[in-house]
Design a protein around this motif. Structure first.
Motif, PDB file in Angstrom:
ATOM      1  N   LEU A  56       0.833  -1.207   0.000  1.00  0.00           N
ATOM      2  CA  LEU A  56       0.000   0.000   0.000  1.00  0.00           C
ATOM      3  C   LEU A  56       0.873   1.265   0.000  1.00  0.00           C
TER       4      LEU A  56
ATOM      5  N   TYR B 290       1.981   1.638  -3.493  1.00  0.00           N
ATOM      6  CA  TYR B 290       0.838   2.120  -4.291  1.00  0.00           C
ATOM      7  C   TYR B 290       0.652   3.622  -4.074  1.00  0.00           C
TER       8      TYR B 290
ATOM      9  N   VAL C 206      -1.753  -6.087  -4.153  1.00  0.00           N
ATOM     10  CA  VAL C 206      -2.360  -5.994  -2.814  1.00  0.00           C
ATOM     11  C   VAL C 206      -3.443  -7.055  -2.647  1.00  0.00           C
TER      12      VAL C 206
ATOM     13  N   LEU D  39     -12.019  -7.119  -3.970  1.00  0.00           N
ATOM     14  CA  LEU D  39     -12.684  -5.863  -3.580  1.00  0.00           C
ATOM     15  C   LEU D  39     -11.650  -4.768  -3.311  1.00  0.00           C
ATOM     16  N   GLY D  40     -10.592  -5.153  -2.607  1.00  0.00           N
ATOM     17  CA  GLY D  40      -9.525  -4.186  -2.327  1.00  0.00           C
ATOM     18  C   GLY D  40      -8.864  -3.698  -3.603  1.00  0.00           C
TER      19      GLY D  40
ATOM     20  N   LEU E 227     -10.169  -3.649  -6.601  1.00  0.00           N
ATOM     21  CA  LEU E 227     -11.122  -2.809  -7.344  1.00  0.00           C
ATOM     22  C   LEU E 227     -11.127  -1.383  -6.793  1.00  0.00           C
ATOM     23  N   MET E 228     -11.171  -1.280  -5.473  1.00  0.00           N
ATOM     24  CA  MET E 228     -11.219   0.056  -4.878  1.00  0.00           C
ATOM     25  C   MET E 228      -9.962   0.859  -5.218  1.00  0.00           C
ATOM     26  N   LEU E 229      -8.818   0.212  -5.094  1.00  0.00           N
ATOM     27  CA  LEU E 229      -7.575   0.924  -5.396  1.00  0.00           C
ATOM     28  C   LEU E 229      -7.509   1.290  -6.879  1.00  0.00           C
TER      29      LEU E 229
ATOM     30  N   PHE F 176     -10.043   1.851  -8.910  1.00  0.00           N
ATOM     31  CA  PHE F 176     -10.995   2.917  -9.214  1.00  0.00           C
ATOM     32  C   PHE F 176     -10.478   4.270  -8.734  1.00  0.00           C
ATOM     33  N   LEU F 177      -9.686   4.242  -7.685  1.00  0.00           N
ATOM     34  CA  LEU F 177      -9.097   5.504  -7.217  1.00  0.00           C
ATOM     35  C   LEU F 177      -8.158   6.086  -8.267  1.00  0.00           C
TER      36      LEU F 177
ATOM     37  N   SER G   8      -8.317   5.852 -11.511  1.00  0.00           N
ATOM     38  CA  SER G   8      -8.982   6.397 -12.685  1.00  0.00           C
ATOM     39  C   SER G   8      -9.707   7.704 -12.421  1.00  0.00           C
TER      40      SER G   8
ATOM     41  N   LEU H  77     -20.045  -1.831  -6.530  1.00  0.00           N
ATOM     42  CA  LEU H  77     -18.882  -0.942  -6.670  1.00  0.00           C
ATOM     43  C   LEU H  77     -18.589  -0.662  -8.144  1.00  0.00           C
TER      44      LEU H  77
ATOM     45  N   LYS I 174     -18.942   2.904 -10.199  1.00  0.00           N
ATOM     46  CA  LYS I 174     -17.810   3.461 -10.956  1.00  0.00           C
ATOM     47  C   LYS I 174     -18.235   3.788 -12.387  1.00  0.00           C
TER      48      LYS I 174
ATOM     49  N   LEU J  93     -13.806  11.933  -7.925  1.00  0.00           N
ATOM     50  CA  LEU J  93     -13.024  11.316  -6.853  1.00  0.00           C
ATOM     51  C   LEU J  93     -13.768  11.361  -5.526  1.00  0.00           C
TER      52      LEU J  93
ATOM     53  N   MET K  28     -16.603   8.798  -5.596  1.00  0.00           N
ATOM     54  CA  MET K  28     -16.119   7.420  -5.480  1.00  0.00           C
ATOM     55  C   MET K  28     -15.575   7.143  -4.082  1.00  0.00           C
TER      56      MET K  28
ATOM     57  N   MET L 280     -16.946   4.206  -1.696  1.00  0.00           N
ATOM     58  CA  MET L 280     -16.025   3.179  -1.177  1.00  0.00           C
ATOM     59  C   MET L 280     -15.994   3.169   0.342  1.00  0.00           C
TER      60      MET L 280
ATOM     61  N   PHE M 234      -7.211  -5.977   6.598  1.00  0.00           N
ATOM     62  CA  PHE M 234      -7.025  -5.705   5.172  1.00  0.00           C
ATOM     63  C   PHE M 234      -7.890  -4.523   4.719  1.00  0.00           C
ATOM     64  N   LEU M 235      -9.160  -4.554   5.095  1.00  0.00           N
ATOM     65  CA  LEU M 235     -10.076  -3.494   4.651  1.00  0.00           C
ATOM     66  C   LEU M 235      -9.761  -2.151   5.307  1.00  0.00           C
TER      67      LEU M 235
ATOM     68  N   ILE N 166      -7.043  -0.686   3.205  1.00  0.00           N
ATOM     69  CA  ILE N 166      -7.607  -0.128   1.967  1.00  0.00           C
ATOM     70  C   ILE N 166      -8.340   1.182   2.280  1.00  0.00           C
TER      71      ILE N 166
ATOM     72  N   VAL O 109      -6.036   4.134   2.660  1.00  0.00           N
ATOM     73  CA  VAL O 109      -5.555   4.636   1.367  1.00  0.00           C
ATOM     74  C   VAL O 109      -6.657   5.447   0.681  1.00  0.00           C
TER      75      VAL O 109
ATOM     76  N   THR P 117      -6.260   9.491  -0.119  1.00  0.00           N
ATOM     77  CA  THR P 117      -6.000   9.807  -1.523  1.00  0.00           C
ATOM     78  C   THR P 117      -6.526  11.196  -1.857  1.00  0.00           C
TER      79      THR P 117
END
Lengths: 86, 310
Positions: free
Chosen positions: A24, A27, A43, A74-75, A77-79, A81-82, A84, B34, B38, B250, B253, B257, B293-294, B297, B300, B304
Motif C-alpha cells: 500500500l 501504491y 495488494v 474488492l480491495g 477494485l477500490m484501489l 478505481f481511485l 482512474s 462498486l 464506478k 473522486l 467514489m 467506497m 485488510f479493509l 484499503i 488509502v 488519496t
C-alpha cells in the motif's frame, strides 16, 4: 477474542501487516498509473495468497479460498478505481 | 423487513450463522455495486447531457484563497506579500481558457504560445514573470501544499522579485474529464515603462525590443506563472457552466467506497463478536484478517487526494 486470535497466529498476522503496508505504501507513493494498477493487483493477490496459506494446516474449502480471493478483489477494485478518478 | 436486515447483516440460523453479505454471493454483489457505481460516475462525469449539474467540477478553490495562502507562504518565508494585478488575472483567465479551447495541459500550447504572450496581451509590461499550473484539486490548501512541495513551483511562490499576482480558476472539460484548472501568474512591472494610455493597455502590446526577456523560474525555459483564482471572473470565462454541487468524481467514489467499507467492517466486527459470544463453530474466513485488510484499503481511500501540478 482478538488477542487470542492474534497470539495464536502471530507470524501470520505480522506477515500480513508488513506485506500489505509495504504494497500500500508503494501504491500510494508511486505516481505512474500503470505501476499503481500493478500494486493494486498485488495488494489483492497478496491477501488472497495469505488467506490460503494461513489455512494450510486446517480445513480449507473452495468457498474459504474464494472468500479471501473476493475480499482481495474488492480491495484491488477500490484501489484501481481511485487511480482512474485522480 | 427486520428479518431481511438481520439475515443480511447478522449471523443466525437462516444464513448458516454467517451474515449473508459476507457470503461469497454477498461479497460479489458488493463488488458489482462498486463496479456499477464506478461506471455510473464515469458516465455522468463525461456526459453533461445526462446529469449536467451533479458531477464534475470542484469549485471550492477560490482566487482569494489561493492569493491568501500564497501570501501566507511568502510572509512565513519573510517575503513581502503579492498584490493582485487585474492584468495578470486577465492573463491567467486567458491562459486557462486557451488550455480548455485547445485541449492541452502545459505551460506552452501545442501551437507554441508561451505564457508570456498572455501576459503581454493583457497589457502587463513585465521585467520578470512566472507561472504555476494546477488541476483536479478539490481544495486550495492541498493545491498550494503541492506547489510548495515542488522545488520549481515553490521557487515561483517564494521568488522575492515578484510583486504582483493573478489567479484564474477555469472550469472546463479537459482531455475527456471535467476539471478545474488553476493558473497562477506572477510578475513584476517593468520599472521604466513609459506611460501607456488606458486604451493601449486593453489591446495586445508587443514588448519593445529593449524589454528584457522574462525570467524563467522553473527548469530550462519553462516559464513561471502564479495563478490567481478569481471565481467570479474565471467562471464567467469558463467553457462550461458552474455546477450546482461541488462534487468531483473522486469525492463521489471515495464516499461510495468508504460507505461500503464501513458497512463491511461493522458487519465483520459484529459477526466476530456474536460468533465468539455464542461459541459458534463454523468454517469461514478470519474476520480479523478481513478487518485488517479493509482498514488498510480504507486508509488509502481516505488519504488519496486528487490533483496535479505543472
Amino acid at each position: 477474542m482478538v488477542h487470542q486470535e492474534l497470539t495464536q497466529h502471530p507470524y501470520h498476522y505480522t506477515a500480513l501487516i508488513i506485506i500489505e503496508a509495504l504494497l500500500l505504501s508503494l501504491y500510494t507513493t508511486t505516481t505512474d498509473s500503470l505501476l499503481k494498477t500493478i500494486f493494486a493487483i498485488l495488494v489483492g493477490s497478496a491477501y488472497a495468497i495469505w488467506g490460503i496459506s494461513v489455512h494450510a494446516g486446517s480445513i480449507r474449502t473452495p468457498r474459504l479460498v474464494l472468500e479471501y480471493a473476493i475480499v482481495g478483489l474488492l480491495g484491488t477494485l477500490m484501489l484501481s478505481f481511485l487511480i482512474s478518478v485522480t | 423487513m427486520w428479518q431481511t436486515i438481520a439475515h443480511l447483516f447478522s449471523p443466525r440460523t437462516s444464513n448458516n450463522h454467517r451474515p449473508r453479505i459476507l457470503h461469497l454471493e454477498g461479497l460479489l454483489v458488493v463488488g458489482a455495486i462498486l463496479v456499477g457505481c464506478k461506471l455510473l460516475v464515469g458516465t455522468l462525469s463525461t456526459s453533461h447531457t445526462i446529469v449536467p449539474a451533479v458531477l464534475g467540477f470542484s469549485s471550492s478553490i477560490t482566487a482569494s484563497q489561493v492569493v491568501a495562502q500564497t501570501n501566507e507562504q511568502r510572509t512565513n518565508g519573510g517575503l513581502a506579500p503579492l498584490s493582485i494585478d487585474g492584468k495578470l488575472v486577465s492573463a491567467a483567465i486567458a491562459k486557462g481558457n486557451n488550455m480548455c479551447a485547445d485541449q492541452y495541459w502545459a505551460h506552452i500550447s501545442p501551437s507554441g504560445i508561451t505564457p508570456w504572450v498572455f501576459i503581454k496581451n493583457a497589457g502587463y509590461q513585465y521585467s520578470v514573470a512566472g507561472e504555476n499550473l494546477a488541476r483536479d484539486f478539490s481544495d486550495t490548501s492541498s493545491m498550494v501544499a503541492a506547489w510548495m512541495a515542488s522545488p520549481t513551483h515553490r521557487e515561483n511562490i517564494m521568488n522575492p522579485r515578484y510583486e504582483d499576482i493573478g489567479v484564474a480558476a477555469v472550469n472546463c472539460s479537459l482531455l475527456g474529464s471535467d476539471t478545474t484548472l488553476v493558473v497562477q501568474m506572477f510578475g513584476s512591472k517593468l520599472v521604466n515603462t513609459p506611460t501607456i494610455s488606458t486604451k493601449a493597455l486593453t489591446t495586445a502590446q508587443p514588448l519593445p525590443p529593449s524589454t528584457p526577456s522574462p525570467q524563467v523560474a522553473g527548469e530550462e525555459s519553462v516559464p513561471k506563472l502564479l495563478a490567481d483564482a478569481n471565481p467570479t471572473l474565471s467562471l464567467g470565462n469558463s467553457h462550461q457552466p458552474q455546477t450546482l454541487f461541488a462534487f468531483t468524481p473522486l469525492q463521489i467514489m471515495k464516499s461510495i467506497m468508504l460507505s461500503i467499507l464501513i458497512v463491511l467492517l461493522v458487519v465483520l466486527a459484529l459477526d466476530m463478536w456474536l460468533t465468539h459470544r455464542r461459541h459458534t463453530v463454523r468454517i469461514a474466513g478470519k474476520n480479523i484478517a478481513h478487518i485488517l485488510f479493509l482498514v488498510g484499503i480504507g486508509l488509502v481511500v481516505l488519504l488519496t487526494r486528487a490533483g496535479s501540478i505543472f
